[in-house]
Design a protein around this motif. Structure first.
Motif, short mmCIF file in Angstrom:
data_model
loop_
_atom_site.label_atom_id
_atom_site.label_comp_id
_atom_site.label_asym_id
_atom_site.label_seq_id
_atom_site.Cartn_x
_atom_site.Cartn_y
_atom_site.Cartn_z
N GLY A 121 62.34 11.97 22.82
CA GLY A 121 61.00 11.59 22.36
C GLY A 121 60.64 12.13 20.98
N LEU A 122 61.53 12.96 20.40
CA LEU A 122 61.26 13.49 19.06
C LEU A 122 62.28 12.90 18.08
N ASP A 123 61.91 12.93 16.82
CA ASP A 123 62.92 12.56 15.84
C ASP A 123 63.43 13.83 15.15
N LYS A 124 64.43 13.65 14.28
CA LYS A 124 65.06 14.79 13.62
C LYS A 124 64.06 15.68 12.88
N ALA A 125 63.18 15.01 12.14
CA ALA A 125 62.22 15.76 11.32
C ALA A 125 61.29 16.59 12.19
N GLN A 126 60.88 16.00 13.31
CA GLN A 126 59.98 16.73 14.21
C GLN A 126 60.68 17.94 14.82
N ALA A 127 61.92 17.72 15.23
CA ALA A 127 62.69 18.83 15.81
C ALA A 127 62.85 19.95 14.80
N LYS A 128 63.14 19.55 13.59
CA LYS A 128 63.34 20.55 12.54
C LYS A 128 62.05 21.32 12.27
N TRP A 129 60.97 20.58 12.24
CA TRP A 129 59.67 21.21 11.99
C TRP A 129 59.36 22.24 13.07
N LEU A 130 59.60 21.85 14.31
CA LEU A 130 59.32 22.72 15.45
C LEU A 130 60.19 23.98 15.39
N LEU A 131 61.45 23.77 15.05
CA LEU A 131 62.38 24.90 14.94
C LEU A 131 61.89 25.90 13.89
N GLU A 132 61.44 25.36 12.81
CA GLU A 132 60.98 26.21 11.72
C GLU A 132 59.76 27.03 12.17
N GLN A 133 58.88 26.35 12.88
CA GLN A 133 57.67 27.03 13.36
C GLN A 133 57.98 28.19 14.30
N VAL A 134 58.83 27.92 15.29
CA VAL A 134 59.16 29.01 16.24
C VAL A 134 59.93 30.10 15.54
N GLN A 135 60.81 29.69 14.64
CA GLN A 135 61.59 30.71 13.94
C GLN A 135 60.66 31.69 13.23
N GLN A 136 59.69 31.14 12.53
CA GLN A 136 58.76 32.02 11.82
C GLN A 136 57.96 32.89 12.77
N ALA A 137 57.53 32.28 13.86
CA ALA A 137 56.73 33.03 14.83
C ALA A 137 57.56 34.17 15.43
N LEU A 138 58.80 33.87 15.78
CA LEU A 138 59.65 34.90 16.40
C LEU A 138 60.02 35.98 15.40
N LYS A 139 60.23 35.57 14.19
CA LYS A 139 60.59 36.54 13.15
C LYS A 139 59.44 37.52 12.95
N ALA A 140 58.24 36.97 12.89
CA ALA A 140 57.06 37.82 12.71
C ALA A 140 56.88 38.73 13.93
N TYR A 141 57.13 38.14 15.09
CA TYR A 141 56.98 38.94 16.32
C TYR A 141 57.95 40.11 16.31
N ALA A 142 59.21 39.81 15.99
CA ALA A 142 60.25 40.85 16.01
C ALA A 142 59.96 41.96 15.01
N ALA A 143 59.33 41.59 13.91
CA ALA A 143 59.05 42.57 12.87
C ALA A 143 57.82 43.41 13.20
N GLY A 144 57.10 42.98 14.23
CA GLY A 144 55.87 43.67 14.59
C GLY A 144 56.10 45.11 14.99
N GLU A 145 55.11 45.95 14.76
CA GLU A 145 55.20 47.38 15.03
C GLU A 145 55.64 47.71 16.45
N ASN A 146 54.99 47.05 17.43
CA ASN A 146 55.28 47.43 18.80
C ASN A 146 56.02 46.34 19.57
N ALA A 147 56.77 45.55 18.84
CA ALA A 147 57.46 44.43 19.48
C ALA A 147 58.51 44.91 20.48
N VAL A 148 58.49 44.31 21.64
CA VAL A 148 59.53 44.60 22.62
C VAL A 148 60.31 43.31 22.80
#
Length: 496
Positions: A388-415
RNA sequence: GCUCCAAUCGUCCAGUGGCCAGGAUUCCGGACUUUCAAUCCGGGAAGCAGGGUUCGAUUCCCUGUUGGAGCACCA
């Protein structure tokens, strides 16, 4: 007289790398002079000290090979080596009483509240913060009576009101000079009847016949109190030597937020004690020939207290890693084999539970767990585009989670474990799937992409390269923050 | 705020009243290697500032600056 030194950690929390550092210095000094190295546990803070922590200290010192000649678990002629046990012997009280009887200490009946108020006032008035000695002049008879009546009290030292304290620390260019008027009437015995560090350490160093106290410079400011106590108690003081504090990269005192300070962490990471000791020996000190790699025996041989550099060294993990590599590669085959085995086993034990239900043969593990061992994975581009998604949508979503997870991991108290990741990702989906009230049509369409089913498959394929894996959050947890973020980036490139 | 301590490459550590300021790490380049790592070679990178003392100061002294630590009934 033979040299006797000690390391006196407080069993609060994890065994600290600073303890190893100071321990190494003391150990080398003692052994260089054919003396003894003593371990004493300073657990006079009943609220913070634990037995487990004390045990961890013994274990870590032994792991490092900093074997003490006398200590709680090895015994010795001048024990016990745990202060809480010495408290029960009435040891410190005796000396406190002596000081009171001599007129060098007195009872103080201030409550914590009263003292807090005093400090607040001084802070507000920008005055030095110190006890105002309000009970110093109490007639001894009255003080005794109040104490006898059950009123809580502490014993404070009667510090000189004027004059100068001068001490020559062999590592400092200038003698340490401090005006007595800067020094307040330190509590010696707390209201629970237990000694403070100052009294306990001075008494024990004397009773344990310690000749040299090599410690961190955070103690330099209380040196006058310690010398004074020695004098009033009629002891010959040990020689006090203050070395620099280990630092974070920003030069502040080393802390666990900015550096791994737990000795057990190094062990778990596979660092060899030889490498850690070698690294520590290079901080503030050096081999006379400029040699960089050397072991404990050699350290003992060339150790020279007078050559220690007192500027606090920055603790640099990169250098430790380099030394670790040096030591590791020179390991005899049998020991290297054991080291590798240990590491592989640890990884294996962590992973096996995840695959328990999906194997029919032991060998299934080999291919199923491959992405967990691999340096990188290469998912098929097709698998990275959810239904149900196209390539661009998948890529966009990947980028979004990647950024979110990266920020999460860098967080002070991230577990970075499965439950935390699940909570984080589910919240993320909930938030992002609600378009803002003023969202553009495009944004509304994007919000619709945030579906658990879609995102989970995307994350799974991107991080493992496969469409099937153990539960997603366990998978992410085991692959690790660094790799997950990296693989999410690689997946985006595949979709270009 | 008050007191104390310190000051050489980004970091760690040497060294000297006249030094080309040395080594290690990191980074970059090269050699070797199928590749990577290791190893070897090479490169970049420092004397906090201002005053003195001195023929001469990175080195000795003073002041300042900057950094750090301490100021608990924690150690």
């Amino acid at each position: 007289m033979s040299v006797r030194v000690r390391i006196a950690p407080s069993p609060t929390g994890d065994p600290h790398v600073g303890t190893a550092y100071i321990g190494l210095l003391n150990y080398c000094f003692a052994k260089h002079h054919g003396g003894q190295f003593v371990l004493r546990i300073e657990d006079t803070d009943q609220t913070r000290c634990t037995e487990a922590s004390a045990q961890a200290i013994y274990a870590s010192m032994k792991w490092l090979g900093l074997n003490y000649d006398e200590g709680p678990d090895v015994g010795g002629a001048r024990g016990p080596y745990i202060q809480s046990e010495r408290v029960k012997l009435g040891l410190y009280r005796k000396y406190a009483d002596q000081l009171v009887a001599q007129g060098d200490a007195y009872y103080c009946f201030c409550t914590a509240r009263e003292l807090d108020g005093m400090k607040a006032r001084q802070r507000a008035a920008n005055e030095p913060i110190m006890y105002d000695r309000r009970h110093r002049g109490l007639p001894p008879a009255e003080a005794q009576a109040r104490a006898a009546a059950g009123e809580p009290y502490v014993v404070r030292m009667k510090a000189p009101l004027e004059g100068e304290f001068v001490y020559r620390d062999r590592l400092r260019k200038q003698p340490v000079v401090k005006g007595w008027k800067e020094i307040d009437d330190q509590v010696l015995l707390k209201s629970d009847g237990w000694p403070t560090y100052h009294l306990a350490a001075v008494v024990d160093d004397h009773l344990m016949a310690i000749t040299h106290v090599i410690r961190a410079e955070e103690w330099l400011n209380s040196l006058p109190k310690h010398i004074w106590l020695n004098e009033k108690l009629g002891f010959t003081p040990p020689e006090y030597v203050h070395v620099g504090l280990l630092r974070n990269a920003d030069k502040s005192k080393i802390s666990k937020r900015k550096n791994p300070t737990n000795l057990m962490w190094y062990k778990a990471q596979g660092f060899m004690p030889e490498a850690l000791l070698n690294f520590l020996a290079l901080l503030g000190h050096s081999h006379p020939d400029g040699k960089e790699k050397f072991g404990l025996e050699e350290m003992i041989a060339f150790f020279d207290l007078d050559r220690i550099n007192v500027a606090g060294p920055v603790f640099d993990l990169a250098k430790l890693r380099h030394l670790q590599g040096q030591w590791f590669r020179e390991l005899p085959p049998e020991r290297m084999r054991a080291e590798v085995h240990r590491a592989v086993d640890a990884r294996f034990d962590a992973l096996l539970p995840l695959f328990k239900e999906r194997m029919a043969f032991g060998g299934d593990f080999v291919w199923q767990a491959e992405p967990f061992y691999a340096d990188s994975v290469s998912p098929h581009a097709d698998d990275l585009v959810p239904k149900g998604l196209d390539k661009a949508q998948a890529k966009w979503l990947l980028e979004q989670v990647q950024q979110a997870l990266k920020a999460y991991a860098a967080g002070e108290n991230a577990v970075w474990d499965a439950p935390s990741l699940e909570a984080f990702i589910r919240t993320l989906i909930t938030e992002r799937s609600q378009p803002a009230a003023d969202a553009t049509p495009d944004q509304q369409a994007q919000a619709k992409l945030w579906q658990p089913k879609t995102l989970f498959m995307l994350l799974r394929v991107a991080s493992t390269g496969k469409k099937e894996s153990p539960p997603l959050f366990d998978t992410l947890a085991q692959i690790g923050a660094l790799r997950v973020v990296e693989r999410l980036g690689m997946a985006q490139q595949k979709l270009r």
